[in-house]
Design a protein around this motif. Structure first.
Motif, mmCIF file in Angstrom:
data_model
loop_
_atom_site.group_PDB
_atom_site.id
_atom_site.type_symbol
_atom_site.label_atom_id
_atom_site.label_comp_id
_atom_site.label_asym_id
_atom_site.label_seq_id
_atom_site.Cartn_x
_atom_site.Cartn_y
_atom_site.Cartn_z
ATOM 1 N N GLY A 147 1.378 -0.606 -0.154
ATOM 2 C CA GLY A 147 0.088 -0.084 -0.260
ATOM 3 C C GLY A 147 0.704 1.357 -0.049
ATOM 4 O O GLY A 147 1.327 1.520 0.760
ATOM 5 N N PRO A 150 -0.518 7.460 2.112
ATOM 6 C CA PRO A 150 0.342 8.022 3.354
ATOM 7 C C PRO A 150 1.075 7.390 4.400
ATOM 8 O O PRO A 150 1.937 7.368 5.130
ATOM 9 C CB PRO A 150 -0.073 9.679 4.099
ATOM 10 C CG PRO A 150 -1.739 9.238 3.592
ATOM 11 C CD PRO A 150 -1.595 8.046 2.650
ATOM 12 N N ALA A 151 0.134 6.055 5.086
ATOM 13 C CA ALA A 151 0.737 5.170 6.105
ATOM 14 C C ALA A 151 1.748 4.235 5.756
ATOM 15 O O ALA A 151 3.291 3.979 6.393
ATOM 16 C CB ALA A 151 -0.328 4.365 6.550
ATOM 17 N N LYS A 173 -1.061 -0.343 -5.722
ATOM 18 C CA LYS A 173 -1.312 -0.804 -7.244
ATOM 19 C C LYS A 173 -2.064 0.352 -7.973
ATOM 20 O O LYS A 173 -2.272 0.443 -9.614
ATOM 21 C CB LYS A 173 -3.407 -1.308 -6.932
ATOM 22 C CG LYS A 173 -4.340 -0.958 -6.156
ATOM 23 C CD LYS A 173 -5.297 -2.094 -5.969
ATOM 24 C CE LYS A 173 -6.313 -1.386 -4.632
ATOM 25 N NZ LYS A 173 -7.316 -2.641 -4.795
ATOM 26 N N GLU A 174 -2.286 1.880 -7.192
ATOM 27 C CA GLU A 174 -2.945 3.191 -7.919
ATOM 28 C C GLU A 174 -1.039 3.002 -8.714
ATOM 29 O O GLU A 174 0.390 2.878 -7.896
ATOM 30 C CB GLU A 174 -2.510 4.355 -7.102
ATOM 31 C CG GLU A 174 -4.042 4.336 -6.400
ATOM 32 C CD GLU A 174 -4.057 5.296 -5.125
ATOM 33 O OE1 GLU A 174 -4.611 6.594 -5.771
ATOM 34 O OE2 GLU A 174 -3.878 5.146 -3.900
ATOM 35 N N ARG A 181 -4.038 12.633 0.212
ATOM 36 C CA ARG A 181 -5.467 12.412 -0.214
ATOM 37 C C ARG A 181 -6.174 13.160 -0.127
ATOM 38 O O ARG A 181 -7.435 13.529 -0.804
ATOM 39 C CB ARG A 181 -5.648 10.570 -0.206
ATOM 40 C CG ARG A 181 -6.450 9.830 -1.190
ATOM 41 C CD ARG A 181 -6.869 8.258 -0.458
ATOM 42 N NE ARG A 181 -6.347 7.572 -0.635
ATOM 43 C CZ ARG A 181 -5.544 6.985 -1.727
ATOM 44 N NH1 ARG A 181 -5.872 7.260 -2.668
ATOM 45 N NH2 ARG A 181 -4.922 6.359 -1.801
ATOM 46 N N SER A 185 -10.289 16.418 -1.873
ATOM 47 C CA SER A 185 -11.520 16.968 -1.453
ATOM 48 C C SER A 185 -11.651 18.229 -1.534
ATOM 49 O O SER A 185 -12.971 19.339 -1.046
ATOM 50 C CB SER A 185 -12.434 16.004 -0.629
ATOM 51 O OG SER A 185 -11.657 16.046 0.748
ATOM 52 N N LYS A 186 -10.197 19.149 -1.260
ATOM 53 C CA LYS A 186 -9.938 20.690 -1.766
ATOM 54 C C LYS A 186 -9.920 21.453 -2.040
ATOM 55 O O LYS A 186 -10.088 22.447 -2.736
ATOM 56 C CB LYS A 186 -8.951 20.672 0.399
ATOM 57 C CG LYS A 186 -9.439 19.111 1.464
ATOM 58 C CD LYS A 186 -10.080 19.591 2.165
ATOM 59 C CE LYS A 186 -10.370 18.588 2.812
ATOM 60 N NZ LYS A 186 -10.652 17.193 2.840
ATOM 61 N N VAL A 216 -1.047 -6.342 -4.741
ATOM 62 C CA VAL A 216 -0.925 -7.726 -3.903
ATOM 63 C C VAL A 216 -2.139 -8.380 -4.465
ATOM 64 O O VAL A 216 -2.985 -8.147 -4.147
ATOM 65 C CB VAL A 216 0.104 -7.440 -2.300
ATOM 66 C CG1 VAL A 216 0.194 -9.082 -2.250
ATOM 67 C CG2 VAL A 216 1.223 -6.453 -2.859
HETATM 68 C C1 LIG Z 1 -11.333 13.275 -1.186
HETATM 69 C C2 LIG Z 1 -10.617 13.241 0.333
HETATM 70 C C3 LIG Z 1 -10.747 13.461 1.331
HETATM 71 C C4 LIG Z 1 -10.266 13.071 2.132
HETATM 72 N N1 LIG Z 1 -10.316 14.033 3.252
HETATM 73 C C5 LIG Z 1 -9.223 13.969 4.483
HETATM 74 C C6 LIG Z 1 -9.334 15.128 5.427
HETATM 75 O O1 LIG Z 1 -9.519 16.276 5.240
HETATM 76 N N2 LIG Z 1 -8.332 15.136 6.641
HETATM 77 C C7 LIG Z 1 -8.187 13.837 7.368
HETATM 78 O O2 LIG Z 1 -8.009 13.396 7.551
HETATM 79 N N3 LIG Z 1 -8.868 11.993 6.308
HETATM 80 C C8 LIG Z 1 -9.375 13.226 5.086
HETATM 81 N N4 LIG Z 1 -9.088 11.462 4.185
HETATM 82 C C9 LIG Z 1 -9.065 10.063 4.407
HETATM 83 C C10 LIG Z 1 -7.421 10.514 4.251
HETATM 84 O O3 LIG Z 1 -7.040 10.021 2.949
HETATM 85 C C11 LIG Z 1 -7.512 8.602 4.765
HETATM 86 O O4 LIG Z 1 -7.105 8.418 6.143
HETATM 87 C C12 LIG Z 1 -5.995 8.374 4.610
HETATM 88 O O5 LIG Z 1 -5.443 8.332 3.130
HETATM 89 C C13 LIG Z 1 -5.256 6.979 4.882
HETATM 90 O O6 LIG Z 1 -4.310 6.742 4.172
HETATM 91 P P1 LIG Z 1 -3.271 5.052 4.144
HETATM 92 O O7 LIG Z 1 -2.176 5.226 4.357
HETATM 93 O O8 LIG Z 1 -3.709 4.339 5.538
HETATM 94 O O9 LIG Z 1 -4.213 3.984 3.109
HETATM 95 P P2 LIG Z 1 -4.711 4.722 1.721
HETATM 96 O O10 LIG Z 1 -4.264 6.020 1.678
HETATM 97 O O11 LIG Z 1 -5.994 4.635 1.817
HETATM 98 O O12 LIG Z 1 -3.963 4.252 0.818
HETATM 99 C C14 LIG Z 1 -3.451 3.140 1.004
HETATM 100 C C15 LIG Z 1 -2.694 2.847 -0.959
HETATM 101 O O13 LIG Z 1 -3.078 0.688 -0.888
HETATM 102 C C16 LIG Z 1 -2.810 0.248 -2.000
HETATM 103 N N5 LIG Z 1 -3.653 -0.438 -1.971
HETATM 104 C C17 LIG Z 1 -4.901 -1.083 -1.555
HETATM 105 N N6 LIG Z 1 -4.564 -3.229 -1.621
HETATM 106 C C18 LIG Z 1 -3.494 -2.925 -2.274
HETATM 107 C C19 LIG Z 1 -2.906 -3.987 -2.800
HETATM 108 N N7 LIG Z 1 -3.969 -5.333 -2.783
HETATM 109 N N8 LIG Z 1 -2.037 -3.921 -3.764
HETATM 110 C C20 LIG Z 1 -1.791 -2.943 -3.554
HETATM 111 N N9 LIG Z 1 -2.103 -1.660 -3.097
HETATM 112 C C21 LIG Z 1 -2.923 -2.136 -2.410
HETATM 113 C C22 LIG Z 1 -4.349 1.312 -2.415
HETATM 114 O O14 LIG Z 1 -4.548 0.986 -3.862
HETATM 115 C C23 LIG Z 1 -4.030 3.244 -1.733
HETATM 116 O O15 LIG Z 1 -3.498 3.835 -2.622
HETATM 117 C C24 LIG Z 1 -9.562 12.005 3.109
HETATM 118 C C25 LIG Z 1 -9.517 10.708 2.293
HETATM 119 C C26 LIG Z 1 -10.121 11.195 1.191
HETATM 120 C C27 LIG Z 1 -11.317 9.838 -0.238
#
Ligand SMILES: Cc1cc2nc3c(=O)[nH]c(=O)nc-3n(C[C@H](O)[C@H](O)[C@H](O)COP(=O)(O)OP(=O)(O)OC[C@H]3O[C@@H](n4cnc5c(N)ncnc54)[C@H](O)[C@@H]3O)c2cc1C
Ligand code: FES
Length: 245
Positions: A147, A150-151, A173-174, A181, A185-186, A216
């Motif tokens: 993934g 940001p995490a 996968k992106e 992300r 929406s901003k 994956v």
């Molecule tokens: C439009 C929008 C606006 C948002 N606004 C806010 C905000 O204002 N404030 C706030 O706190 N949060 C906001 N969020 C939420 C915030 O973006 C998420 O909490 C944050 O992105 C989570 O990060 P993450 O890395 O855990 O997961 P994600 O950002 O979801 O990243 C996970 C990644 O893993 C990839 N992935 C998944 N499965 C697989 C696989 N099997 N193989 C390879 N890759 C894979 C996905 O494609 C993705 O790129 C918003 C989200 C969106 C969509």
């Protein structure tokens, strides 16, 4: 340190006070610096949050930290280096920012007069990247990060910042490099380059492999390997699942 400037304070800094002051940087203009006094020790740091530039002087001062008033990023303001976690002055301690603050040497040189010393590069910089370990090819341990949100991106960086010298592979996968992300929406007309957390050069320089546009499809926890949509099998020592929700 090839930069030195003086600041005259109208009033002395009080214990547990933060104050933004202007520093005259000659031909480069003025630079705002954050002064903090805590436990009798004076610190001088960049004045703006490394996330979206909030003025940290209006944030919250805690013990050894300042918290940004806008979205809560947190920076270390203690000049003591923690021997366990090696946190230095200005280091970022809590997201959503990912960069640390530049920091400077400050000395009291007279009645309400301070001398600030730094390198010319540091004094004009808005951000600082924590020291990152280099890849050592002799170390065979591999972290596979599943993934690229940001995490996952933070995990890859922090591993290097914490001294991990093995192989790091970020699979996403992106097709895009990790991006903020929340901006989708901003600022609806965001260009991907403007919301990416880091450039490809950054990942290359720190030997973090990025497999983009790659899913994956299977994890074999017994054999410690993942199968990719490209039909490649990737072995891991440690797997981080950061696929969001
Ligand atoms: C439009 C929008 C606006 C948002 N606004 C806010 C905000 O204002 N404030 C706030 O706190 N949060 C906001 N969020 C939420 C915030 O973006 C998420 O909490 C944050 O992105 C989570 O990060 P993450 O890395 O855990 O997961 P994600 O950002 O979801 O990243 C996970 C990644 O893993 C990839 N992935 C998944 N499965 C697989 C696989 N099997 N193989 C390879 N890759 C894979 C996905 O494609 C993705 O790129 C918003 C989200 C969106 C969509
Ligand atoms: S501007 Fe400081 S956390 Fe966003």
């Amino acid at each position: 340190m090839d930069f030195e400037a003086y600041v005259e304070l109208k009033e002395p800094l009080q214990e547990n006070e933060m104050r933004e002051v202007d520093l005259d940087c000659g031909s480069q203009g003025k630079k705002k610096v954050l002064l903090v006094k805590q436990k009798g020790v004076l610190s001088a740091l960049g004045s703006k949050c490394t996330h979206f530039g909030a003025p940290l002087a209006t944030g919250v001062l805690g013990e050894g930290i300042v918290r940004c008033p806008w979205h809560g990023a947190c920076f270390n303001i203690s000049t003591d280096v923690c021997p366990v976690c090696l946190i230095y002055l200005g280091d970022i301690e809590d997201f959503p920012g990912i960069d640390s603050l530049p920091c400077y040497q400050v000395d009291e040189v007279g009645n309400n007069k301070l001398r600030i010393k730094a390198s010319k590069t540091d004094i004009m910089a808005e951000t600082r990247i924590k020291t990152m370990a280099s890849r050592n090819p002799k170390i065979e341990n591999t972290f596979v990060i599943l993934g690229g949100g940001p995490a996952g991106a933070s995990c890859a960086e922090v591993l290097r910042q914490e001294g991990f010298q093995g192989r790091i592979v970020l699979v996403c996968k992106e097709k895009q490099l990790p991006y903020d992300r929340t901006m989708l929406s901003k600022t609806l007309d965001s260009k991907i380059e403007s919301i990416q957390l880091r450039t490809q050069d950054f990942y290359d320089n720190h030997q973090i492999e990025t497999l983009l546009g790659t899913e994956v499809t299977e994890v074999d926890f017994e054999k410690k390997q993942v199968k990719l949509s490209t039909a490649v099998t990737l072995p891991y020592t440690k797997l981080v699942i950061a696929t969001g929700c």
